[in-house]
Design a protein around this motif. Structure first.
Motif, short mmCIF file in Angstrom:
data_model
loop_
_atom_site.label_atom_id
_atom_site.label_comp_id
_atom_site.label_asym_id
_atom_site.label_seq_id
_atom_site.Cartn_x
_atom_site.Cartn_y
_atom_site.Cartn_z
N ALA A 9 -1.31 -1.15 7.85
CA ALA A 9 -2.30 -0.68 6.89
C ALA A 9 -2.54 0.81 7.04
O ALA A 9 -2.86 1.50 6.08
CB ALA A 9 -3.60 -1.45 7.09
N ALA A 10 -2.38 1.33 8.24
CA ALA A 10 -2.65 2.75 8.47
C ALA A 10 -1.42 3.62 8.23
O ALA A 10 -1.52 4.71 7.68
CB ALA A 10 -3.16 2.95 9.89
N PHE A 11 -0.25 3.13 8.62
CA PHE A 11 0.94 3.99 8.58
C PHE A 11 2.12 3.39 7.82
O PHE A 11 3.23 3.91 7.89
CB PHE A 11 1.41 4.31 10.00
CG PHE A 11 0.34 4.91 10.86
CD1 PHE A 11 -0.26 6.12 10.53
CD2 PHE A 11 -0.11 4.26 11.99
CE1 PHE A 11 -1.25 6.66 11.32
CE2 PHE A 11 -1.10 4.79 12.79
CZ PHE A 11 -1.67 6.00 12.45
N LEU A 58 -0.88 -5.51 11.79
CA LEU A 58 -1.52 -5.40 10.48
C LEU A 58 -2.26 -4.06 10.38
O LEU A 58 -2.16 -3.35 9.37
CB LEU A 58 -2.49 -6.56 10.27
CG LEU A 58 -3.30 -6.54 8.98
CD1 LEU A 58 -2.38 -6.73 7.78
CD2 LEU A 58 -4.37 -7.61 8.97
N ALA A 59 -2.96 -3.72 11.45
CA ALA A 59 -3.67 -2.44 11.46
C ALA A 59 -2.69 -1.27 11.38
O ALA A 59 -2.91 -0.30 10.64
CB ALA A 59 -4.51 -2.33 12.72
N MET A 60 -1.60 -1.38 12.11
CA MET A 60 -0.60 -0.31 12.09
C MET A 60 0.04 -0.20 10.70
O MET A 60 0.27 0.90 10.18
CB MET A 60 0.49 -0.58 13.13
CG MET A 60 0.03 -0.51 14.56
SD MET A 60 -0.49 1.13 15.06
CE MET A 60 1.07 1.90 15.39
N GLY A 115 -5.66 -4.64 2.51
CA GLY A 115 -5.64 -4.67 3.98
C GLY A 115 -6.80 -5.47 4.54
O GLY A 115 -6.63 -6.35 5.38
N TRP A 116 -7.98 -5.17 4.06
CA TRP A 116 -9.17 -5.88 4.52
C TRP A 116 -9.13 -7.35 4.12
O TRP A 116 -9.55 -8.23 4.87
CB TRP A 116 -10.43 -5.23 3.95
CG TRP A 116 -10.85 -4.05 4.75
CD1 TRP A 116 -10.69 -2.74 4.43
CD2 TRP A 116 -11.46 -4.08 6.04
NE1 TRP A 116 -11.17 -1.95 5.44
CE2 TRP A 116 -11.66 -2.75 6.44
CE3 TRP A 116 -11.87 -5.10 6.89
CZ2 TRP A 116 -12.23 -2.42 7.65
CZ3 TRP A 116 -12.44 -4.78 8.10
CH2 TRP A 116 -12.62 -3.43 8.48
N MET A 118 0.80 -1.22 0.00
CA MET A 118 0.00 0.00 0.00
C MET A 118 0.84 1.28 0.00
O MET A 118 0.41 2.30 -0.53
CB MET A 118 -0.92 0.01 1.22
CG MET A 118 -1.99 -1.07 1.14
SD MET A 118 -2.96 -1.17 2.63
CE MET A 118 -3.83 0.38 2.61
N HIS A 156 4.74 1.27 0.08
CA HIS A 156 6.16 1.21 -0.29
C HIS A 156 6.37 0.26 -1.45
O HIS A 156 7.21 -0.64 -1.38
CB HIS A 156 7.00 0.77 0.91
CG HIS A 156 6.65 1.46 2.18
ND1 HIS A 156 7.07 2.75 2.45
CD2 HIS A 156 5.92 1.07 3.24
CE1 HIS A 156 6.60 3.10 3.65
NE2 HIS A 156 5.91 2.11 4.14
N ARG A 157 5.62 0.47 -2.52
CA ARG A 157 5.73 -0.48 -3.64
C ARG A 157 7.11 -0.43 -4.27
O ARG A 157 7.56 -1.38 -4.89
CB ARG A 157 4.68 -0.14 -4.69
CG ARG A 157 3.27 -0.36 -4.23
CD ARG A 157 2.34 -0.24 -5.41
NE ARG A 157 0.96 -0.17 -4.98
CZ ARG A 157 0.26 0.95 -4.99
NH1 ARG A 157 0.80 2.08 -5.40
NH2 ARG A 157 -0.99 0.94 -4.61
#
Lengths: 483, 209
Positions: A414-416, A410-412, A331-332, A305, A307-308
């Protein structure tokens, strides 16, 4: 039980006992009378006692006795032919023993009962614990029976300093709990701390050691274990030798040990029974497996999401192609697939025997393949989740931590992005640094201070290098060289 | 319960990413309106397919405008991080290339290892479309740099040299008789502009002499 009183009248005592246990069909009353006139009443619970022992050691001696009258002391010392009998004036203790399979004998003319150890309930034999199997080494495991469990520990430690202290916990179940330690090796403050915690328990029932575990451990809301659990007597013996305390709970094959350090999560029983080179490789793999299982999904999502540019070009093309047409964001998608993985694990664990294995395999393979074919999920996501799932099984003691940290990171991520993963990992590490188990720092020995402390921390030193025979918790104890 | 709110919020925020269209190479030519930028975009619709190039062209006055216009052509995100080569035609090279180099260096999507090459004779656009393999030009330039056939001048080195004294050497490519890109010596820049080409024939006279 405080309002119950017994008298010197045997028939009155029998009536009292029968009143108390009215409606209980396992309660048995047996009068025994000798030709000379000695008259006793024997009480026991059917199924809880050894019938042969009662017949041969209690009833036959009374019936064959030459005495015409006897008080409780004489009955216990000269008439009854058993190795363990006592006069018990304390009503509460008498009932505790009686309810646990002992036989109570009243004699005419004495209000005090004699308690005879005739326990004889069915129990399973000792076998290797399912979740603590070893390739080589001892295969004995604890059972649900209390005294045999203590015997398994004592058999491994022929040391007069080994102490077993009994307590009773649970207002209703009155469960026997044993605090076990090696005096002189274990810190006295640790023993008294654990004793205080056990004595302070306000609890109705204790049906398993986990009832106690969750109440007396430090950091009760932490996902990391702060007390050790094991079903193996060799592990308990080893921890006692290291200066820890063990708590054995009647009815549970799981023994608790404290304090518990982070390093123990990565230690396996096999580590001490196989060559140290092999053991160390396995230990490093377990450590890497834990780090991998909690960070891999998070890093995957962060890379995808945010750092491609860090992905090799051809890998990016393949992942982008796989993601094309998938309805959910990555992410989901990963989050939901991790949930599915946990559901499969739960179903596999709850389904009996071979059916559970089949369910896991069929569920994993078929669902994964079908989800990719139907474009419900991208193949790389399924691979990432599968790898995280497999590596998560490498450290069973950290399964709770693995489960929650995986979702948290995972949440961290996906968010940052990777910054979030780093921040989340830092928070977890800071928390671990703050944690203590029975006042001992949770990360003790993982940061090298003294070479001797490192002998069994990150890696296991060969046995011939272990100078102090692994007593990390009490360093000032007089130790003998193992050489 | 309060502890659960934070991760839940984080999860709710994590859905907004666009699919990407990675660019593997670009070509910059002169045309009537100013410049024409052609991008080789990698297409791979399913994991079973092999990556194949697709070409998009836009015209405009300067590089920032061209990149923006190119991005507007696509529903996906134009992704420059995996671009390996920028071909520039002789006409473009004959104007000052320092602003172009500066723009590319400052663009956070473009890697500083991007290789810039000058196309001799033909248009950069034609050379870009001459190969159906993605990354073929990048691999050609990497290999040539490794073997010393062409100068090893990635973007950051070229920009540094141009900033120092306005001179630089860049690899030159040309089309061979089969229509394939081939090394064609070195493009020499002086005062930030293409000055001449060196291909080895200068040493000891012409090859065919």
């Amino acid at each position: 039980m405080d309002d119950i009183t017994f008298t010197t009248d045997l028939d009155a005592n029998v009536r009292v006992m029968q009143d108390i246990f009215r409606g209980d069909n396992t309660f048995v009353t047996r009068y025994a009378e000798s030709p000379k006139g000695l008259r006793c009443a024997v009480f026991f619970f059917d199924g809880m006692v050894n019938g042969i022992a009662i017949n041969q050691s209690v009833i036959r001696p009374i019936v064959c006795s030459d005495l015409c009258r006897s008080d409780a002391d004489v009955l216990a010392q000269t008439v009854l032919q058993v190795n363990d009998s006592r006069v018990e004036p304390d009503i509460n203790k008498m009932f505790a023993s009686f309810l646990y399979g002992d036989t109570v004998v009243f004699t005419e003319g004495d209000a005090r009962p004699v308690v005879v150890n005739t326990k004889g309930f069915a129990m399973r034999s000792s076998s290797e614990p399912e979740n603590e199997r070893v390739l080589s080494g001892p295969r004995e495991g604890f059972t649900e029976c209390f005294m045999p469990n203590l015997a398994l520990i004592r058999r491994r430690m022929n040391d007069k300093r080994l102490k077993f202290t009994f307590l009773r916990v649970g207002k209703r179940t009155n469960t026997v709990v044993c605090l076990c330690y090696l005096a002189g090796v274990c810190e006295g403050s640790l023993v008294s701390r654990l004793r205080r915690r056990l004595e302070a328990l306000e609890i109705d029932s204790v049906l398993d050691s986990n009832y106690i575990y969750e109440r007396i451990r430090d950091h009760r809301y932490s996902v990391f274990p702060t007390m050790g659990t094991t079903e193996r007597p060799d592990v308990v013996a080893s921890r006692l030798l290291e200066g820890r305390c063990a708590i054995v709970v009647d009815g549970s094959p799981v023994v608790l040990t404290a304090p518990f350090l982070m390093q123990e999560c990565f230690q396996s029983n096999d580590d001490y029974y196989v060559n140290f080179l092999q053991a160390n490789l396995s230990r490093v793999l377990r450590l890497a497996g834990f780090v991998f299982t909690i960070t891999f999904p998070a890093v995957y999502i962060a890379l995808l999401m945010y750092h491609r540019e860090l992905l090799p070009a051809r890998l990016l093309f393949a992942i982008s192609a796989a993601q094309r047409g998938v309805p959910l964001p990555a992410g989901w998608e990963t989050f939901l697939f991790l949930l599915v993985l946990e559901a499969l694990k739960e179903a596999g664990a709850r389904t009996p025997g071979a059916m559970g294995q089949t369910m896991s395999i069929v569920g994993g393979l078929v669902l994964g393949q079908a989800a990719v074919s139907a474009r419900f999920a991208a193949a790389p996501t399924v691979i990432v989740v599968a790898i995280a799932g497999v590596t998560g099984l490498m450290v069973p003691k950290l399964q709770t931590a693995t489960l929650w940290l995986r979702f948290f990171l995972l949440a961290m991520g996906a968010a940052f992005g990777l910054y979030g993963v780093g921040l989340g990992s830092g928070l977890v590490l800071a928390r671990l640094c703050h944690m203590r188990s029975c006042t001992v720092p949770y990360l003790l020995n993982l940061v090298p201070r003294v070479a001797a402390e490192q002998e069994d921390a990150w890696l296991r030193a060969p046995w011939f290098f272990m100078r102090y025979n692994r007593f990390p918790l009490k360093r000032h104890d007089k130790r003998e060289d193992v050489r | 319960m309060k502890k659960l709110i934070f991760p839940t919020l984080l999860l709710l925020l994590c859905g907004c990413t666009r699919e990407v269209s990675p660019v593997s190479a670009m070509a910059l030519d002169k045309d009537d309106t100013g410049c024409r930028l052609t991008a080789e975009v990698v297409r791979q619709d399913t994991p079973e397919d092999s990556a194949s190039p697709a070409y998009l062209s836009v015209s405009g006055e300067d590089m920032p405008g061209l990149v923006e216009a190119l991005g507007n052509l696509l529903p996906d995100e134009l992704y420059l991080s995996h671009a390996q080569v920028l071909l520039i035609s002789e006409e473009v090279a004959q104007a000052t290339i320092l602003p172009l180099a500066d723009y590319l260096c400052q663009n956070q999507d473009v890697r500083l290892s991007l290789r810039v090459a000058v196309v001799r004779g033909d248009s950069a656009d034609e050379m870009l479309k001459s190969d159906e393999e993605v990354f073929a030009l990048g691999e050609l330039l990497d290999h040539a740099a490794d073997t010393g056939t062409l100068p090893d001048m990635p973007l950051y080195r070229a920009a540094e040299a141009l900033h120092a004294d306005g001179t630089a050497i860049l690899p030159a490519l040309s089309m061979d008789e089969f229509g394939q890109a081939t090394p064609a010596g070195t493009a020499v820049f002086a005062n930030e502009r293409l000055s001449c080409f060196l291909d080895g024939s200068e040493i000891g006279g012409k090859k065919d002499a």
